[in-house]
Scaffold this active site. Structure first.
Site, PDB file in Angstrom:
ATOM      1  N   GLN A   1       0.785  -0.572  -0.014  1.00 35.27           N
ATOM      2  CA  GLN A   1      -0.095  -0.415   0.170  1.00 35.27           C
ATOM      3  C   GLN A   1       0.981   1.275  -0.187  1.00 35.27           C
ATOM      4  O   GLN A   1       1.808   1.463   0.644  1.00 35.27           O
ATOM      5  CB  GLN A   1      -0.689  -0.026   1.188  1.00 35.27           C
ATOM      6  CG  GLN A   1      -1.965   1.489   1.105  1.00 35.27           C
ATOM      7  CD  GLN A   1      -2.959   1.390   1.981  1.00 35.27           C
ATOM      8  OE1 GLN A   1      -2.617   1.617   3.211  1.00 35.27           O
ATOM      9  NE2 GLN A   1      -3.838   0.914   1.639  1.00 35.27           N
TER      10      GLN A   1
ATOM     11  N   TYR B   1      -5.749  11.421   3.740  1.00 39.64           N
ATOM     12  CA  TYR B   1      -5.063  11.429   2.943  1.00 39.64           C
ATOM     13  C   TYR B   1      -4.680  12.418   1.710  1.00 39.64           C
ATOM     14  O   TYR B   1      -5.751  12.376   1.271  1.00 39.64           O
ATOM     15  CB  TYR B   1      -3.971  10.193   3.216  1.00 39.64           C
ATOM     16  CG  TYR B   1      -3.482   9.281   4.542  1.00 39.64           C
ATOM     17  CD1 TYR B   1      -3.472   9.975   5.694  1.00 39.64           C
ATOM     18  CD2 TYR B   1      -4.479   8.139   5.109  1.00 39.64           C
ATOM     19  CE1 TYR B   1      -3.161   9.760   6.854  1.00 39.64           C
ATOM     20  CE2 TYR B   1      -4.285   7.878   6.189  1.00 39.64           C
ATOM     21  CZ  TYR B   1      -3.179   8.639   7.194  1.00 39.64           C
ATOM     22  OH  TYR B   1      -3.507   7.269   8.664  1.00 39.64           O
TER      23      TYR B   1
ATOM     24  N   ARG C   1      -7.222   2.150  -3.093  1.00 39.53           N
ATOM     25  CA  ARG C   1      -8.129   2.124  -1.926  1.00 39.53           C
ATOM     26  C   ARG C   1      -8.914   3.389  -1.605  1.00 39.53           C
ATOM     27  O   ARG C   1      -8.549   4.391  -1.735  1.00 39.53           O
ATOM     28  CB  ARG C   1      -7.477   1.713  -0.510  1.00 39.53           C
ATOM     29  CG  ARG C   1      -7.735   1.412   0.611  1.00 39.53           C
ATOM     30  CD  ARG C   1      -7.503   1.031   2.022  1.00 39.53           C
ATOM     31  NE  ARG C   1      -8.424  -0.258   2.070  1.00 39.53           N
ATOM     32  CZ  ARG C   1      -8.552  -0.275   3.684  1.00 39.53           C
ATOM     33  NH1 ARG C   1      -7.647   0.233   4.662  1.00 39.53           N
ATOM     34  NH2 ARG C   1      -8.934  -1.565   4.000  1.00 39.53           N
TER      35      ARG C   1
ATOM     36  N   GLY D   1      -8.958  -6.881   8.651  1.00 42.29           N
ATOM     37  CA  GLY D   1      -8.520  -5.934   9.568  1.00 42.29           C
ATOM     38  C   GLY D   1      -7.962  -6.134  10.807  1.00 42.29           C
ATOM     39  O   GLY D   1      -6.976  -7.368  10.936  1.00 42.29           O
TER      40      GLY D   1
END
Ligand SMILES: Cc1cc2nc3c(=O)[nH]c(=O)nc-3n(C[C@H](O)[C@H](O)[C@H](O)COP(=O)(O)O)c2cc1C
Length: 381
Positions: free
Chosen positions: A97, A186, A234, A324
């Site tokens: 990622q 982000y 993502r 997760g």
């Protein structure tokens, strides 16, 4: 009938089952380089059909968390090679990622102590908007993100190029592909969200095309370097983490992306539904609309259990479920699901930073059952 344990053709790469390990920052790389412990941690979890690594910064500027392993230097690439070799040795598939936090950083993490960069010069100022950085005494901890500097129009190209270089580095490190981190407040979201993006240039908030331009330029640059079958992304539509307020065109924005990304034949789109983490959940109707508009593989993470995952796959809403937290305490999660074995609970205090405790010491159920007394730390089942 399709089950979670059937193989899956991910853009020509065969996954051994349909369970995805979601990306999780663990912040155990003291010098920013993935090492033998990182390799052990991921290889323990190689029973997943697909592993997505923790966010790995594309540059020092892209870093918002101390002790995370990056992917911009030769040593970092060499470090990650240990992980990819170990996971491939177990028959697993692993994507990196790749990550730029934008304004969710702190001067103490930035080159020369400068301001972090973003789409905007406005800082995130809610109580959660913290970077894991260093205080004036050099002590690590959660600190309010610093005031950013808005990237100049021409400078955006340099960040696009940093992403492209990270994709090349990931391929060199032996990863099967990259996942662009377009979720969770982000840098990509700082451009996408018109309540944050206050630019007036071609990356600005005036039109949807402008707000999505940076993201699509990075997608195209990564594809050019390593091919579309090795690029995933993502996204977290409706996510509110780090002051991403809702805006009227959320659905339209992501449906526009669905159309644009469908044309590009990516490995996948991976949604994170932040509903399980304190934001409002992604509306079911939105998932249906996106599913109808997006022709490729769709992954979803966020508060899933086996039953929910099975029904989402059966109903054709998603192709692959991602987990997760359950993967932290259950390295053999796929096997536990398959056998109906009980799940262990993760210790949240050891999520970030620290030692091998709460990291590589969670045992597989088979080992716990065979050697109950020898199980390291025997984190509860
Ligand atoms: C310790 C921890 C670290 C995480 N780090 C990241 C990360 O680096 N990148 C990311 O996209 N999501 C990250 N997430 C979110 C997870 O990928 C996942 O989407 C989320 O935990 C919801 O899934 P779950 O309910 O199955 O845990 C993190 C979650 C946890 C618990």
């Amino acid at each position: 009938m399709t089950t979670l344990f059937d193989r899956y053709d991910l853009a020509g790469r065969i996954l051994k089952n349909r369970l995805v390990m979601a990306p999780m920052t663990r912040a155990r790389a003291k010098n920013g380089i993935a090492d033998a412990q990182t390799a052990l941690y991921y290889s323990q979890r190689a029973g997943a059909g697909l592993i997505v690594t923790e966010g790995t910064p594309i540059s020092q500027e892209g870093q918002g968390f101390a002790y995370v392993p990056g992917i911009w230097s030769e040593e970092q690439v060499k470090g990650w090679r240990l992980t990819t070799d170990a996971v491939h040795g177990e028959g697993g598939t692993i994507f990196a990622q790749i990550w730029h936090v934008g304004r969710m950083s702190h001067n103490s993490l930035q080159p020369g102590g400068k301001a972090p960069v973003s789409a905007t010069a406005q800082p995130a100022r809610d109580a959660n908007s913290m970077a894991f950085a260093f205080d004036d005494q050099g002590e690590p901890g959660f600190i309010q993100a610093s005031v950013p500097r808005a990237l100049g129009t021409e400078e955006v190209k340099r960040v696009v190029n940093d992403f492209a270089n990270a994709a090349t580095n990931a391929a060199e490190a032996g990863f099967d592909g990259v996942e662009l981190h377009g979720a969770n407040g982000y840098l990509f979201e700082q451009f996408l969200n018109p309540t944050v993006n206050d630019r007036t240039d071609r990356y600005g908030a005036a039109t949807m095309e402008d707000r999505t331009r940076f993201l699509l330029e990075v997608v195209d640059a990564a594809i050019e370097r390593i091919g579309s079958a090795r690029v995933g992304i993502r996204l977290s539509p409706y996510g509110q983490l780090f002051q991403m307020a809702h805006y009227p065109e959320i659905e339209a924005t992501y449906l526009h992306l669905a159309a644009e990304l469908s044309k590009r034949n990516l490995a996948y789109v991976h949604f994170m539904d932040q509903g399980s983490r304190g934001s409002s959940p992604m509306p079911v109707g939105f998932l249906q609309s996106f599913r109808a508009a997006y022709s490729g593989t769709l992954i979803l993470a966020g508060g899933l259990d086996q039953t929910k995952a099975e029904s989402l796959v059966r109903d054709g809403l998603i192709n692959l479920p991602a987990f997760g937290e359950p993967f932290i305490a259950n390295p053999d999660l796929a096997e536990r699901f398959r056998q109906g074995w009980p799940l262990a609970q993760a210790d949240r205090d050891s999520f970030y930073g620290g030692t091998t405790l709460g990291y590589t010491d969670y045992a597989a159920y088979r080992d716990l059952a065979a050697w109950p007394n020898a199980a390291p730390a025997a984190r509860s089942i």
